[in-house]
Design a protein around this motif. Structure first.
Motif: not given
Length: 459
Positions: A73-74, A76-77, A81-82, A85-86, A89
């Motif tokens: 989850a590393e 960037r969207g 990201d927060s 959002t993690w 995933t």
């Protein structure tokens, strides 16, 4: 894992006992527990000898399966990201796992915990159903796989089956990504009974309960759940994210910690995991309750959660322990270091969590994590190297550069703040040596299974 030969006694040049450091320490072990402790002794002929002994640390909060998604989850969207959002995933990763996968990933996580000095884990276990969200024929199938991973690695297990029923405050219906977690109260009671059977063959295993959060379990449901703990530990996520607190206020007019304490009798069986975002009044009430704050500094930093108000909480008598949570990186000493470092960055000060002038910060961090973790993973059990306690301990590598010319508490400061890899030489769990020369005795087989599992999940 197969039991190693357990010597009747071990001798240490120095060991950390509850009353402080002692020299010439002999531990006599019987049935996985410490039967006797002698100090100021010389080693007996043929007796197993080591240099520096510490109690093993409790890891009070883990989601073992997330070790398999570490680093995924590393990227960037398109928007900010927060944690939220993690979580998407994480939901996608959960979608793929079968029971064999969960067992293999948990074994890898538990092996790494042991190698870094954790000897017991609180497994906050919430993946219960199949990939379609349907219960397995045995509702406790996944709990049995967690127990199997603990048996393979030798780690002490406190299993915390999670009650998860809703997607948000006020009993909102769960979303598709949560389908593998969901139970009603009747189903949870069945799951809890199955979890107790699942760990029955493990030495000194404990089963508690874990209402996931005030988002996923209503206050009314938590009131029903608490008696099911039957004197065991009760763990809950709370106030990890500001959005969670804001949503709680919007729904109830109360903040998360405030609402919990208003409606539920929280006591020393409770572990409030994270509790990052509290008012002064919430923090003071929490500290006075005897409950333990479950702090997970590596994960909290990785997810951008925020910084727990540790200095104020500790000054008010608050108790705490550490956990590896998402298992993005598993390292007992690093959890302690990052907790202290985050306080230093926030407060622009040093040695923040040392108890008083002249106290060593590493020692005070270690003692607090040992006491708090023991309280909420094995209620009523003694903490540390004491007669009657589980024979859970580790040895530091005396030739490691971080320990050069150091004695006593300076060894703990060296481990927490200065050491990197290879600082731990051996680890014993319930009297059985599971880590030797810094490596778990079953590392090759466990790691091979983990690699194969991830190739199947991610290939």
């Amino acid at each position: 894992m197969p039991a190693a030969d357990t010597p009747a006694s071990l001798w240490f040049e120095t060991a950390l006992l509850p009353q402080g450091w002692a020299s010439g320490v002999r531990l006599t072990l019987t049935d996985g527990r410490i039967a006797a402790i002698e100090t100021g002794t010389a080693p007996a002929a043929g007796e197993e000898r080591h240099a520096i002994a510490l109690p093993g640390l409790p890891n009070l909060h883990s989601h073992a399966f997330q070790r398999g998604m570490a680093g995924l989850a590393e990227v960037r969207g398109p928007a900010g990201d927060s944690f939220w959002t993690w979580r998407e995933t994480m939901y996608r990763f959960v979608d793929r796992m079968n029971p064999d996968d969960v067992e293999a990933i948990a074994a890898q996580a538990y092996m790494e915990m042991l190698e870094t000095g954790f000897t017991r884990v609180g497994e906050f276990h919430y993946v219960h159903h199949d990939t379609a969200g349907a219960p397995y024929a045995n509702l406790a199938e996944m709990a049995e796989r967690i127990a199997a991973a603990a048996a393979e690695t030798g780690i002490g297990l406190t299993l915390l089956p999670v009650f998860y029923a809703h997607a948000g405050f006020g009993g909102l219906p769960p979303g598709h990504g949560q389908r593998r977690f969901i139970n009603d109260l009747e189903g949870y009671a069945t799951l809890l009974g199955g979890s107790r059977k699942a760990v029955a063959g493990l030495k000194d295993a404990v089963v508690g309960i874990a209402p996931h959060s005030l988002r996923a379990a209503t206050i009314e449901e938590i009131e029903v759940l608490v008696p099911l703990a039957d004197g065991g530990p009760i763990h809950i996520h709370i106030a990890e994210q500001t959005k969670e607190v804001e949503d709680c206020v919007a729904w109830s007019g109360r903040r998360s910690v405030e609402l919990l304490f208003e409606r539920i009798a929280v006591d020393d069986l409770w572990c409030l995991v994270h509790a990052t975002h509290m008012t002064d009044a919430e923090r003071i009430r929490f500290a006075a309750s005897g409950a333990v704050a479950g702090l997970c500094p590596i994960t909290e930093a990785n997810l951008g959660d925020g910084i727990f108000p540790a200095r104020a909480f500790v000054s008010e008598g608050g108790r705490w322990g550490v956990g590896s949570d998402s298992n993005i990186r598993i390292a007992a000493a690093e959890e302690l270091r990052l907790l202290e470092d985050s306080q230093r960055l926030s407060l622009r000060a040093r040695n923040v969590l040392a108890g008083a002038e002249g106290r060593a910060t590493g020692r005070d961090l270690f003692d607090a994590a040992l006491a708090g973790g023991t309280q909420v993973l094995t209620p009523g059990e003694p903490a540390g190297l004491v007669t009657g306690a589980a024979a859970d301990f580790l040895t530091l590598a005396a030739d490691h550069p971080a320990f050069a010319a150091r004695r006593g508490d300076a060894l703990l400061d060296g481990w927490v703040f200065a050491a990197r890899d290879r600082a731990i030489d051996g680890v014993w769990r319930a009297g059985v040596q599971v880590v030797e020369g810094g490596r778990h005795r079953a590392r090759a087989a466990i790691e091979a299974s983990f690699r194969k599992t991830l190739e199947g999940l991610l290939g």
